[in-house]
Each structure stands twice: as structure tokens, then as C-alpha cells.
Design a protein around this motif. Structure first.
Motif, PDB file in Angstrom:
ATOM      1  N   HIS A 124       0.835  -1.224   0.000  1.00 52.90           N
ATOM      2  CA  HIS A 124       0.000   0.000   0.000  1.00 52.90           C
ATOM      3  C   HIS A 124       0.861   1.262   0.000  1.00 52.90           C
ATOM      4  N   ILE A 125       2.079   1.144   0.520  1.00 47.95           N
ATOM      5  CA  ILE A 125       2.896   2.358   0.749  1.00 47.95           C
ATOM      6  C   ILE A 125       3.128   3.170  -0.532  1.00 47.95           C
ATOM      7  N   THR A 161       1.392   7.521   4.726  1.00 47.43           N
ATOM      8  CA  THR A 161       1.217   6.187   4.122  1.00 47.43           C
ATOM      9  C   THR A 161       0.001   5.442   4.666  1.00 47.43           C
ATOM     10  N   PHE A 162      -0.609   5.950   5.729  1.00 50.41           N
ATOM     11  CA  PHE A 162      -1.647   5.125   6.359  1.00 50.41           C
ATOM     12  C   PHE A 162      -2.979   5.174   5.633  1.00 50.41           C
ATOM     13  N   VAL A 163      -3.734   4.106   5.765  1.00 50.04           N
ATOM     14  CA  VAL A 163      -5.106   3.995   5.265  1.00 50.04           C
ATOM     15  C   VAL A 163      -6.040   4.092   6.474  1.00 50.04           C
ATOM     16  N   PRO A 164      -7.276   4.397   6.321  1.00 47.63           N
ATOM     17  CA  PRO A 164      -8.003   4.572   5.070  1.00 47.63           C
ATOM     18  C   PRO A 164      -7.760   5.926   4.420  1.00 47.63           C
ATOM     19  N   GLY A 180      -7.399   9.255   6.759  1.00 44.84           N
ATOM     20  CA  GLY A 180      -7.667   9.031   8.174  1.00 44.84           C
ATOM     21  C   GLY A 180      -9.159   8.948   8.466  1.00 44.84           C
ATOM     22  N   SER A 181      -9.505   8.043   9.385  1.00 46.53           N
ATOM     23  CA  SER A 181     -10.921   7.782   9.669  1.00 46.53           C
ATOM     24  C   SER A 181     -11.655   9.030  10.139  1.00 46.53           C
ATOM     25  N   ASP A 231      -9.940   5.335  18.423  1.00 47.32           N
ATOM     26  CA  ASP A 231      -8.901   5.446  17.416  1.00 47.32           C
ATOM     27  C   ASP A 231      -7.513   5.302  18.037  1.00 47.32           C
ATOM     28  N   ARG A 237      -4.992  -3.561  17.812  1.00 44.56           N
ATOM     29  CA  ARG A 237      -4.216  -3.920  16.625  1.00 44.56           C
ATOM     30  C   ARG A 237      -2.876  -4.549  17.033  1.00 44.56           C
TER      31      ARG A 237
HETATM   32  N1  LIG Z   1      -5.963   6.547  13.337  1.00 48.42           N
HETATM   33  C1  LIG Z   1      -5.881   6.216  12.034  1.00 48.42           C
HETATM   34  C2  LIG Z   1      -5.174   4.891  11.960  1.00 48.42           C
HETATM   35  C3  LIG Z   1      -4.587   4.724  10.656  1.00 48.42           C
HETATM   36  C4  LIG Z   1      -3.677   3.530  10.646  1.00 48.42           C
HETATM   37  O1  LIG Z   1      -2.834   3.375  11.504  1.00 48.42           O
HETATM   38  N2  LIG Z   1      -3.857   2.679   9.630  1.00 48.42           N
HETATM   39  C5  LIG Z   1      -3.045   1.481   9.546  1.00 48.42           C
HETATM   40  C6  LIG Z   1      -3.887   0.327   9.136  1.00 48.42           C
HETATM   41  S1  LIG Z   1      -5.120  -0.039  10.290  1.00 48.42           S
HETATM   42  C7  LIG Z   1      -2.023   1.718   8.455  1.00 48.42           C
HETATM   43  O2  LIG Z   1      -2.321   2.196   7.397  1.00 48.42           O
HETATM   44  N3  LIG Z   1      -0.793   1.309   8.744  1.00 48.42           N
HETATM   45  C8  LIG Z   1       0.262   1.301   7.748  1.00 48.42           C
HETATM   46  C9  LIG Z   1       0.908   2.631   7.517  1.00 48.42           C
HETATM   47  O3  LIG Z   1       0.809   3.496   8.396  1.00 48.42           O
HETATM   48  O4  LIG Z   1       1.523   2.789   6.439  1.00 48.42           O
HETATM   49  C10 LIG Z   1      -7.237   6.097  11.361  1.00 48.42           C
HETATM   50  O5  LIG Z   1      -8.119   5.459  11.898  1.00 48.42           O
HETATM   51  O6  LIG Z   1      -7.373   6.588  10.322  1.00 48.42           O
END
Ligand SMILES: N[C@@H](CCC(=O)N[C@@H](CS)C(=O)NCC(=O)O)C(=O)O
Length: 101
Positions: free
Chosen positions: A5-6, A16-19, A30-31, A66, A74
Motif C-alpha cells: 500500500h505504501i 502512508t496510512f489507510v483509510p 484518516g478515519s 482510534d 491492533r
Molecule cells: N488513526 C488512524 C489509523 C490509521 C492507521 O494506523 N492505519 C493502519 C492500518 S489499520 C495503516 O495504514 N498502517 C500502515 C501505515 O501506516 O503505512 C485512522 O483510523 O485513520
């Protein structure tokens, strides 16, 4: 898929994080930001209560889920799941090929 995904997410979003939500050429990461965006752009039915005290409580709960609960769950989940390849691999790839078109 986690990992692959990165480069995909980095191409469209600041982190880089999803969603990540793509809508009308906009990127929302971010959610919490996505909930706020949907409330603003598609207010019916509202995702966040209008009543000030209910709204306050909801935003506190969202933040706790969150940052406190979600992250810990997690961590515990991955601590156990990553020891089981037969569980982790299908869970992570869901039959996916890792690319987003
Ligand atoms: N607090 C953030 C959490 C985002 C988060 O940590 N997502 C994880 C997956 S659950 C993710 O993408 N991790 C991989 C990364 O950070 O590249 C939200 O809910 O949007």
C-alpha cells in the motif's frame, strides 16, 4: 495489501496510512477526517450528532477508539496473528494482487 500500500498511498496522500478516501478529486486521509468530510458533503444521515453534548461525547469516544483502544487491539492482534503464517497470509492478501488500478 499491507506493505504494497505504501507506494500507492504515498502517490496520492501526505502519509502512508489507510483509510484514504478519494472524492471529486479530493484526498481525505484518516478515519476521523473521512467522517468529518462525509458529514460535510453528505450530511444525511449525519454520522456525528448535532447536539453539542452528544457531539462532544461522540468525538471523545471516536478519539479513544482510534488512539487508545484501536491501536492496542491492533498491536495485540498482530502480536498473535503474525505467528501464524497460515492465518496472516490469506488475511493480508485477501486474494489480492497488491496493486490498485
Ligand atoms: N488513526 C488512524 C489509523 C490509521 C492507521 O494506523 N492505519 C493502519 C492500518 S489499520 C495503516 O495504514 N498502517 C500502515 C501505515 O501506516 O503505512 C485512522 O483510523 O485513520
Amino acid at each position: 495489501m499491507p506493505g504494497s500500500h505504501i507506494p500507492i498511498v504515498k502517490r496520492i496522500a501526505p502519509s502512508t496510512f489507510v483509510p484514504v478516501l478519494q472524492d471529486a478529486g479530493r484526498i481525505i486521509q484518516g478515519s476521523s477526517a473521512i467522517i468529518d468530510y462525509v458529514d460535510e458533503h453528505s450530511p444525511e444521515p449525519p454520522l456525528t450528532p448535532a447536539d453539542p453534548s452528544e457531539r462532544q461525547r461522540t468525538l471523545e469516544l471516536e478519539r479513544w477508539l482510534d488512539c487508545e483502544f484501536g491501536e492496542r487491539v491492533r498491536r495485540v492482534f498482530y502480536f498473535h496473528a503474525l505467528n501464524h503464517r497460515d492465518l496472516a497470509i490469506p488475511l493480508f492478501n485477501q486474494g489480492g494482487l497488491g496493486g490498485a488500478d
